[in-house]
Design an enzyme around this catalytic site. Sequence first.
Site, mmCIF file in Angstrom:
data_model
loop_
_atom_site.group_PDB
_atom_site.id
_atom_site.type_symbol
_atom_site.label_atom_id
_atom_site.label_comp_id
_atom_site.label_asym_id
_atom_site.label_seq_id
_atom_site.Cartn_x
_atom_site.Cartn_y
_atom_site.Cartn_z
ATOM 1 N N MET A 37 1.903 5.609 35.775
ATOM 2 C CA MET A 37 2.914 4.891 34.996
ATOM 3 C C MET A 37 2.769 3.404 35.279
ATOM 4 O O MET A 37 2.463 3.007 36.390
ATOM 5 C CB MET A 37 4.313 5.383 35.384
ATOM 6 N N CYS A 38 2.970 2.602 34.247
ATOM 7 C CA CYS A 38 2.693 1.178 34.363
ATOM 8 C C CYS A 38 3.706 0.350 33.586
ATOM 9 O O CYS A 38 4.466 0.873 32.773
ATOM 10 C CB CYS A 38 1.291 0.857 33.823
ATOM 11 N N GLY A 39 3.664 -0.951 33.856
ATOM 12 C CA GLY A 39 4.357 -1.914 33.025
ATOM 13 C C GLY A 39 3.313 -2.719 32.290
ATOM 14 O O GLY A 39 2.295 -3.103 32.873
ATOM 15 N N THR B 203 1.035 -3.771 35.320
ATOM 16 C CA THR B 203 1.372 -3.377 36.682
ATOM 17 C C THR B 203 1.187 -1.862 36.774
ATOM 18 O O THR B 203 1.319 -1.153 35.777
ATOM 19 C CB THR B 203 2.816 -3.742 37.044
ATOM 20 N N ASN C 47 0.142 2.633 29.526
ATOM 21 C CA ASN C 47 1.315 3.103 30.273
ATOM 22 C C ASN C 47 1.604 4.517 29.822
ATOM 23 O O ASN C 47 2.266 4.723 28.806
ATOM 24 C CB ASN C 47 2.527 2.206 29.999
#
Length: 587
Positions: free
Chosen positions: A1-3, A54, A89
């Site tokens: 999972m990411c930003g 991120t 993401n």
Amino acid sequence: MCGIHLSISTTGTQPPSHRLRELLCKRGPDHLGDVGAEVHIPYVAPLFLHFTSTVLALRGTPGEQRHGHDSITRQPFHDTGSGSILCWNGEAWRINQRPLVGDNDGQIIFTMLLKASTSSLSDYESKRAVLQVLKDISGPFAFVYFDKAHNVLYFGRDRLGRRSLLYNTDSSSQALELASIADPSRGLWKEVDADAIHMTSFAANQSQEGIASNIDCTTPQFTCPIGRELWDQAPGLGSFNRNITSGIQPLQLQSSSVAILRQHLVDSLRLRTLNVLVPPSLCMASRVRIAVLFSGGLDCTVLARLTHELLPLDQEIDLLNVAFENPRVVQAAKNARKPGQPQANTLDPFESCPDRQTGRRSFQELQDVCPTRFWRFVAVNVPFEELKLHKPEVIDLIRPHNTEMDLSIAYALYFAARGKGVSYVGPSHYESETYTTSARVLLSGLGADELFGGYTRHATAFERRGYSGLLDELELDINRLGKRNLGRDDRVISHWGREARFPFLDENLVKWAIEAPIWEKCGFMPGLKDVVDGTDFALDPSKKVLRLLAFKLGLDSVSKEKKRAIQFGARTAKMETGRTKGTSLIS
């Protein structure tokens, strides 16, 4: 999972603001990366693209961690040869029905996209190939992909909208921004529709195929029309079954749909719970990788019970149960106290919450049915004063949503996902008063009500118009799954560096539920009694197939639990006195 974040500007590179970068790092605390690109078009000022990602590392193999290998895959993905860039993401559980457990899905997808957008293909061929790669993905995702060879930008969310992606146009800086979360310091952010893959070609006087989007990417010097490819043009989630003319049978324990649902849930949970990495900073201190957003209701308890069958017994499972001090309820209890009644006998604001009571009962039942598993019940108690301190943060996270109902639901998810509370290893024996779960994966039962008729309005529709009315209501829910508020929920939960996973919204399970006849899902049949071992066994007709599965799993009490909305079960609705409605804007 990411930003993820992308800015497109004609006035120079526009990185995310300091505040937005902080919020993105909350979602992905393990890595922060940036990549820039420029697009030069004849007779037009250059475009400056800035990509930021991120990363929250969740997927890998046990061998990688045992041998000390770096399991963090850095983003944005950047191919220096072609110049193409991907911010990803999501979780691709399957690509063209091939499971990807243990593999790095982002890297695989980037490789496939690069092959689909090679310069040897024409613009049209490349576009069709890229779209096909995206349509073959099963799982929750939001993405931004820049095909530098053809100067085309693609972005979007999965067809069920399980990941957040917002956009903002800023005429003052002549910029378009895409981000996982809104920058509260600037702009009027909106959600990217989850019904399509959006794309734009950076070329002078380039006409764009597809339906015009509601995203305005127009600047005084450059116009980039945004087209979209509707998800329903892809091999989708099947056609809704409205057959009520033949074959109607009572839904019972031996019905084939009960076994089919169990298998679909096991398959879904296997992808979402196995090979989850131990949190890097807690490798030696904690075994907890999986937690359940746990009200004690039917949906979440069945998920917990089936997860027990999949995880090794040395892995603990945390059950996160949230309860709030609601001043309105506390005051009502004080007003109802009889004269002379001692103050000590007043209502406990947390233990009296409906979801706390249900949660403790279901916790006990799980311990009874699965005694070899270490279950930990985490009582997340939220005093009203603490809620007020966090209110500005929660309001920022739910943007662009802005109603009292959005806020009340977000409160419950926000504090539950924080996972901080009193931990219990038995019904009344607490382990610690300052426990915070280490789990980065949170299981949610969301989706079961829409698929299997769990809302009160489903029963009302059946009472008024029979199967026709019930089918109308269920089909409406199915069609708007992608328009639900899952983006809002993703922003709130991910703020704590955790990822929500929705086993009921697995594409294969959803397709089966959509195509199954109504009597294989619900028990709305007048005068029908459930008989188990010769004894009447009254189950609510809503979500009947899931209730029968719970009973077969040994969860007798859970199978009879009524549906309760999270804001009422945790008591976040109407936190203060007054006539505020759920649809009222946040004051």
